[in-house]
Design a protein around this motif. Structure first.
Motif, PDB file in Angstrom:
ATOM      1  N   LEU A 281       0.826  -1.210   0.000  1.00  0.00           N
ATOM      2  CA  LEU A 281       0.000   0.000   0.000  1.00  0.00           C
ATOM      3  C   LEU A 281       0.860   1.260   0.000  1.00  0.00           C
ATOM      4  O   LEU A 281       0.507   2.257  -0.651  1.00  0.00           O
ATOM      5  N   THR A 282       1.993   1.245   0.711  1.00  0.00           N
ATOM      6  CA  THR A 282       2.865   2.427   0.701  1.00  0.00           C
ATOM      7  C   THR A 282       3.430   2.698  -0.685  1.00  0.00           C
ATOM      8  O   THR A 282       3.817   3.834  -0.994  1.00  0.00           O
ATOM      9  N   GLN A 283       3.481   1.678  -1.529  1.00  0.00           N
ATOM     10  CA  GLN A 283       4.021   1.839  -2.874  1.00  0.00           C
ATOM     11  C   GLN A 283       2.940   2.097  -3.921  1.00  0.00           C
ATOM     12  O   GLN A 283       3.253   2.293  -5.098  1.00  0.00           O
ATOM     13  N   HIS A 284       1.685   2.130  -3.496  1.00  0.00           N
ATOM     14  CA  HIS A 284       0.562   2.336  -4.414  1.00  0.00           C
ATOM     15  C   HIS A 284      -0.385   3.360  -3.797  1.00  0.00           C
ATOM     16  O   HIS A 284      -1.439   3.007  -3.243  1.00  0.00           O
ATOM     17  N   PRO A 285      -0.027   4.647  -3.869  1.00  0.00           N
ATOM     18  CA  PRO A 285      -0.815   5.684  -3.180  1.00  0.00           C
ATOM     19  C   PRO A 285      -2.282   5.717  -3.594  1.00  0.00           C
ATOM     20  O   PRO A 285      -3.152   5.966  -2.751  1.00  0.00           O
ATOM     21  N   GLU A 286      -2.570   5.475  -4.873  1.00  0.00           N
ATOM     22  CA  GLU A 286      -3.958   5.539  -5.325  1.00  0.00           C
ATOM     23  C   GLU A 286      -4.794   4.446  -4.665  1.00  0.00           C
ATOM     24  O   GLU A 286      -5.942   4.665  -4.270  1.00  0.00           O
ATOM     25  N   ILE A 287      -4.206   3.258  -4.552  1.00  0.00           N
ATOM     26  CA  ILE A 287      -4.929   2.154  -3.908  1.00  0.00           C
ATOM     27  C   ILE A 287      -5.079   2.419  -2.411  1.00  0.00           C
ATOM     28  O   ILE A 287      -6.154   2.204  -1.834  1.00  0.00           O
ATOM     29  N   MET A 288      -4.016   2.915  -1.784  1.00  0.00           N
ATOM     30  CA  MET A 288      -4.082   3.260  -0.364  1.00  0.00           C
ATOM     31  C   MET A 288      -5.164   4.315  -0.124  1.00  0.00           C
ATOM     32  O   MET A 288      -5.923   4.233   0.856  1.00  0.00           O
ATOM     33  N   SER A 289      -5.254   5.293  -1.016  1.00  0.00           N
ATOM     34  CA  SER A 289      -6.249   6.351  -0.866  1.00  0.00           C
ATOM     35  C   SER A 289      -7.666   5.794  -0.951  1.00  0.00           C
ATOM     36  O   SER A 289      -8.540   6.143  -0.144  1.00  0.00           O
ATOM     37  N   GLU A 290      -7.912   4.918  -1.924  1.00  0.00           N
ATOM     38  CA  GLU A 290      -9.238   4.319  -2.066  1.00  0.00           C
ATOM     39  C   GLU A 290      -9.590   3.475  -0.843  1.00  0.00           C
ATOM     40  O   GLU A 290     -10.731   3.527  -0.339  1.00  0.00           O
ATOM     41  N   LEU A 291      -8.624   2.720  -0.355  1.00  0.00           N
ATOM     42  CA  LEU A 291      -8.857   1.876   0.814  1.00  0.00           C
ATOM     43  C   LEU A 291      -9.140   2.731   2.034  1.00  0.00           C
ATOM     44  O   LEU A 291     -10.078   2.458   2.807  1.00  0.00           O
ATOM     45  N   TRP A 292      -8.355   3.771   2.246  1.00  0.00           N
ATOM     46  CA  TRP A 292      -8.531   4.634   3.412  1.00  0.00           C
ATOM     47  C   TRP A 292      -9.888   5.316   3.383  1.00  0.00           C
ATOM     48  O   TRP A 292     -10.556   5.452   4.416  1.00  0.00           O
ATOM     49  N   GLN A 293     -10.312   5.735   2.197  1.00  0.00           N
ATOM     50  CA  GLN A 293     -11.614   6.386   2.089  1.00  0.00           C
ATOM     51  C   GLN A 293     -12.738   5.426   2.484  1.00  0.00           C
ATOM     52  O   GLN A 293     -13.693   5.811   3.163  1.00  0.00           O
ATOM     53  N   GLU A 294     -12.628   4.157   2.059  1.00  0.00           N
ATOM     54  CA  GLU A 294     -13.633   3.171   2.441  1.00  0.00           C
ATOM     55  C   GLU A 294     -13.667   3.000   3.957  1.00  0.00           C
ATOM     56  O   GLU A 294     -14.743   2.999   4.578  1.00  0.00           O
ATOM     57  N   ILE A 295     -12.486   2.843   4.566  1.00  0.00           N
ATOM     58  CA  ILE A 295     -12.413   2.620   6.009  1.00  0.00           C
ATOM     59  C   ILE A 295     -12.904   3.843   6.763  1.00  0.00           C
ATOM     60  O   ILE A 295     -13.668   3.743   7.735  1.00  0.00           O
ATOM     61  N   ASP A 296     -12.498   5.025   6.303  1.00  0.00           N
ATOM     62  CA  ASP A 296     -12.886   6.269   6.969  1.00  0.00           C
ATOM     63  C   ASP A 296     -14.397   6.481   6.902  1.00  0.00           C
ATOM     64  O   ASP A 296     -14.992   7.039   7.821  1.00  0.00           O
ATOM     65  N   THR A 297     -15.013   5.998   5.840  1.00  0.00           N
ATOM     66  CA  THR A 297     -16.449   6.192   5.645  1.00  0.00           C
ATOM     67  C   THR A 297     -17.280   5.149   6.377  1.00  0.00           C
ATOM     68  O   THR A 297     -18.310   5.475   6.980  1.00  0.00           O
ATOM     69  N   LEU A 298     -16.831   3.900   6.352  1.00  0.00           N
ATOM     70  CA  LEU A 298     -17.682   2.806   6.819  1.00  0.00           C
ATOM     71  C   LEU A 298     -17.386   2.320   8.229  1.00  0.00           C
ATOM     72  O   LEU A 298     -18.230   1.652   8.840  1.00  0.00           O
ATOM     73  N   VAL A 299     -16.212   2.630   8.752  1.00  0.00           N
ATOM     74  CA  VAL A 299     -15.845   2.158  10.092  1.00  0.00           C
ATOM     75  C   VAL A 299     -16.019   3.316  11.071  1.00  0.00           C
ATOM     76  O   VAL A 299     -15.299   4.308  11.011  1.00  0.00           O
ATOM     77  N   GLU A 300     -16.984   3.165  11.982  1.00  0.00           N
ATOM     78  CA  GLU A 300     -17.334   4.261  12.881  1.00  0.00           C
ATOM     79  C   GLU A 300     -16.355   4.399  14.046  1.00  0.00           C
ATOM     80  O   GLU A 300     -15.964   5.496  14.417  1.00  0.00           O
ATOM     81  N   GLN A 301     -15.949   3.267  14.623  1.00  0.00           N
ATOM     82  CA  GLN A 301     -15.074   3.277  15.793  1.00  0.00           C
ATOM     83  C   GLN A 301     -13.624   3.068  15.359  1.00  0.00           C
ATOM     84  O   GLN A 301     -13.354   2.828  14.178  1.00  0.00           O
ATOM     85  N   PRO A 302     -12.682   3.136  16.293  1.00  0.00           N
ATOM     86  CA  PRO A 302     -11.276   2.915  15.913  1.00  0.00           C
ATOM     87  C   PRO A 302     -11.007   1.562  15.277  1.00  0.00           C
ATOM     88  O   PRO A 302     -10.066   1.424  14.500  1.00  0.00           O
ATOM     89  N   SER A 303     -11.824   0.560  15.604  1.00  0.00           N
ATOM     90  CA  SER A 303     -11.700  -0.753  14.976  1.00  0.00           C
ATOM     91  C   SER A 303     -13.056  -1.190  14.449  1.00  0.00           C
ATOM     92  O   SER A 303     -14.090  -0.878  15.051  1.00  0.00           O
ATOM     93  N   PRO A 304     -13.085  -1.911  13.328  1.00  0.00           N
ATOM     94  CA  PRO A 304     -14.371  -2.332  12.764  1.00  0.00           C
ATOM     95  C   PRO A 304     -15.007  -3.442  13.587  1.00  0.00           C
ATOM     96  O   PRO A 304     -14.312  -4.275  14.176  1.00  0.00           O
ATOM     97  N   ASN A 305     -16.340  -3.448  13.616  1.00  0.00           N
ATOM     98  CA  ASN A 305     -17.039  -4.570  14.228  1.00  0.00           C
ATOM     99  C   ASN A 305     -17.317  -5.626  13.169  1.00  0.00           C
ATOM    100  O   ASN A 305     -17.039  -5.430  11.983  1.00  0.00           O
ATOM    101  N   LEU A 306     -17.899  -6.748  13.597  1.00  0.00           N
ATOM    102  CA  LEU A 306     -18.112  -7.859  12.671  1.00  0.00           C
ATOM    103  C   LEU A 306     -19.058  -7.492  11.543  1.00  0.00           C
ATOM    104  O   LEU A 306     -18.903  -7.978  10.414  1.00  0.00           O
ATOM    105  N   GLY A 307     -20.035  -6.657  11.830  1.00  0.00           N
ATOM    106  CA  GLY A 307     -20.948  -6.230  10.771  1.00  0.00           C
ATOM    107  C   GLY A 307     -20.260  -5.360   9.742  1.00  0.00           C
ATOM    108  O   GLY A 307     -20.497  -5.501   8.537  1.00  0.00           O
ATOM    109  N   GLU A 308     -19.383  -4.467  10.195  1.00  0.00           N
ATOM    110  CA  GLU A 308     -18.708  -3.551   9.280  1.00  0.00           C
ATOM    111  C   GLU A 308     -17.730  -4.264   8.363  1.00  0.00           C
ATOM    112  O   GLU A 308     -17.616  -3.916   7.176  1.00  0.00           O
ATOM    113  N   ILE A 309     -17.013  -5.262   8.892  1.00  0.00           N
ATOM    114  CA  ILE A 309     -15.992  -5.879   8.034  1.00  0.00           C
ATOM    115  C   ILE A 309     -16.624  -6.622   6.863  1.00  0.00           C
ATOM    116  O   ILE A 309     -15.971  -6.823   5.835  1.00  0.00           O
TER     117      ILE A 309
END
Length: 485
Positions: A281-309
């Motif tokens: 991911l550190t070598q693929h900024p575009e992929i890291m950005s897409e992944l981070w946006q998903e996590i930032d949007t869908l994961v409410e707490q510091p860690s995802p719960n079973l429903g979120e994952i």
């Protein structure tokens, strides 16, 4: 100690210059597995042999012959550890768990050991995993440079120890886990001596037997402690003891073997997957950005719960692609339990067959741009289960696969919610197959930043460029819009 070479010797009449055989030293394989695997695949295609005088190793690549070997558990036996020790030795009991069982014994014990890995059970492990990843991340600070290899190995040692033995005795669980890790490493390092007689493989045999004796005593101590407390926990050892109390036939010797081999199958494989995924991911900024946006949007707490994952589709594709291009298990093996024809070869009883996830996952006839990290290929790509097998396949497919995926899907988003990771510019990143696993060699340094979405790529050196086609350095990825607070 006697020689551990178990290769049947060939007579001259069995030699055939037309066979897909390469002459060479069998010691070349443990010395540099990737080079030998690549060479044999390039020279001979989907099935090959490496011949050293009277002895041979066999190799299969691709779904056709991999399926032939993995689907026939009656003919091709598993031997997770090659050095078994004497019949009444601690080494024999430690290596007699599920991954070394075959035939009816394997079927019976697999049904037993499957219990703690059922979907309705593994959900109970989410809380301790979340607790342990939180403890790790709380000890990190923005601006630090961390060795990802050391950190993930230490983290997964704690996770695996906790899931096996519970959190009620964390230091004792960690102590046994560390001892298991050392014992497993020694088994793999000198285990090739079971097939290749050589001083470098036999010098450590006595040391391994001594460590095995101490390790067995420690595991039995934990078993007795659990029994004295009623074994009411949800850790794997308690669940196996409960099954025993409910009339399932499993003695302490079986428990010792199952614990040792389950630890061996879980600890570093998951640690290495986390290492390689973060690095990629550190070598693929575009992929890291897409992944981070998903996590930032869908994961409410510091860690995802079973429903979120269950809804993290980008996370799923990233992990799946990471395990394709940098599989934690670079290769594994089976042993012919009886004489058998395998393509052009006639194998004798006891001869080993190597199958390789590292090569099969990179075959260009299956994967376009096989050496590139392209998670989006999994939007549409559908391949044979024997063309993509990070957890193996067939009747011996890893029973811990769902648990491993849950750990990965909790840990990776938790890390990315707390920090942005960047590779250290100019750092040396190397990887090799050691003890069958594709592992980082030495440090894997990353710098921690605020999770600000400003992803960029720092170039690195090392043989990683021979393992993965990394993109040419680009401008920082555009910062995605954050969800409303």
């Amino acid at each position: 100690m006697t020689s551990h070479s178990t290769f049947p010797k060939l007579s001259h009449s069995e030699s055939d210059s037309e066979l897909p055989l390469t002459e060479g030293s069998l010691l070349d394989f443990p010395s540099n597995p990737i080079a030998v695997l690549r060479r044999l695949n390039a020279e001979h295609g989907e099935i090959a042999g490496l011949q050293d005088g009277a002895h041979r190793l066999f190799f299969v690549f691709g779904p056709k012959w991999t399926q032939r070997v993995l689907s026939d558990a009656r003919t091709f036996h598993s031997r997770f550890f090659a050095l078994r020790g004497g019949k009444r030795s601690p080494q024999r009991r430690l290596t007699s768990g599920l991954l070394s069982m075959n035939g009816d014994e394997h079927k019976q014990h697999r049904r037993l050991v499957m219990g703690p890995f059922q979907k309705q059970v593994i959900g109970q492990y989410a809380e301790p995993v979340t607790q342990l990843v939180t403890e790790m991340l709380d000890s990190w600070q923005v601006g630090e440079t961390r060795d990802l290899h050391e950190d993930m190995t230490h983290y997964m040692l704690r996770v695996t120890s906790a899931l096996l033995f519970g959190l009620d005795e964390p230091e004792l669980a960690y102590q046994i886990g560390a001892m298991l890790d050392e014992w497993i490493h020694m088994n793999h390092e000198i285990g090739m001596g079971a097939f290749i007689a050589g001083k470098q493989f036999t010098d450590g045999y006595d040391e391994l037997m001594t460590l095995g004796k101490t390790l067995e005593q420690e595991i039995l101590g934990m078993i007795n402690l659990k029994k004295s407390r009623g074994a009411s926990g949800s850790d794997l050892l308690s669940l196996l003891i409960q099954a025993h109390d409910q009339g399932v036939k499993i003695d302490d010797g079986n428990l010792v073997g199952h614990v040792a081999l389950l630890f061996g199958a879980a600890h570093k494989t998951t640690a290495h997957t986390l290492c390689w995924t973060i690095f990629l991911l550190t070598q693929h900024p575009e992929i890291m950005s897409e992944l981070w946006q998903e996590i930032d949007t869908l994961v409410e707490q510091p860690s995802p719960n079973l429903g979120e994952i269950e809804n993290l589709s980008v996370t799923e594709r990233v992990l799946k692609e990471s395990m394709r291009i940098m599989p934690a298990s670079g290769y594994s093996q089976r042993i012919a339990a009886e004489p058998v024809d395998l393509g052009p070869f006639r194998l004798r009883r006891g001869e080993p067959v190597i199958f390789s996830q590292f090569i099969t996952h990179r075959l260009p006839e299956i994967y376009q741009e096989p050496n590139a990290f392209l998670p989006d290929r999994w939007r549409t790509l559908s391949v044979s289960p024997y063309a993509y097998l990070p957890f193996g396949n067939g009747p011996r497919m890893c029973i811990g696969a769902p648990l491993a995926m849950m750990i990965l899907k909790i840990t990776l988003p938790s890390m990315l919610k707390r920090f942005r990771f960047s590779a250290v510019s100019g750092s040396e990143v190397n990887g090799a197959i050691r003890s069958t696993m594709l592992t980082p060699l030495g440090e894997l340094p990353v710098t921690l930043h605020e999770p600000d979405g400003q992803f960029d790529q720092n170039s690195v050196q090392g043989n990683i460029h021979d393992l993965v086609k990394l993109p040419i350095q680009t401008q920082p990825a555009a910062k995605p819009s954050r969800k409303a607070a």
